[in-house]
Design an enzyme around this catalytic site. Structure first.
Site: not given
Length: 145
Positions: A67-68, A71
């Site tokens: 998920h990170e 980003h």
């Protein structure tokens, strides 16, 4: 797991899943409480909540890393890196990154009260004095279940 092991894990996941290298710092941050991790825009570092790893294990941590990294890679490419952006939603769905993490906060106990007269049940997080308060429906006496 140490910060060095986390750094190697993030670099490996970045190469295998995204096909791009992770060139910045990954570290644990014990002060994170309600989030699994965060991507820092200025330094491009990623911080992770170590409690997620301790409570739920490596598989959950890998999902948070994905998920990170969504980003991270989208921001460096100049694409939409925020949760509401279409680029982010497509990439996270493509790599199998979860949208939310599990809660590490302990569940608060629920106090249940019942009215003597009408039988209505109230659930509250905090206890209260049954001598002071009455049922809101029929004004009957309450008691703790």
């Amino acid at each position: 797991m140490t910060d060095q092991e986390l750094q190697r894990l993030v670099e490996r996941i970045s190469l295998t899943v995204f096909g791009r290298p992770f060139l910045h710092e990954a570290r644990f941050n014990r002060r994170l409480r309600t989030t699994g991790g965060r991507y820092l825009l200025k330094s491009h570092a990623i911080e992770f909540n170590i409690k997620q790893y301790e409570k739920f294990g490596l598989e959950t941590l890998e999902g948070i890393i994905k998920h990170e990294l969504c980003h991270y890679h989208l921001h460096l490419q100049g694409k939409g890196y925020q949760h509401r952006d279409k680029d982010f939603r497509l990439l996270s769905r493509e790599v199998g990154a979860p949208r939310f993490c599990l809660s590490t906060e302990p569940e608060q106990p629920v106090h249940r009260y019942q009215c003597c007269r009408c039988g209505h049940i109230y659930q509250r997080k905090r206890r209260f004095d049954t001598e002071k308060y009455v049922c809101g429906k029929c004004r009957g006496q309450l008691y703790l279940l």
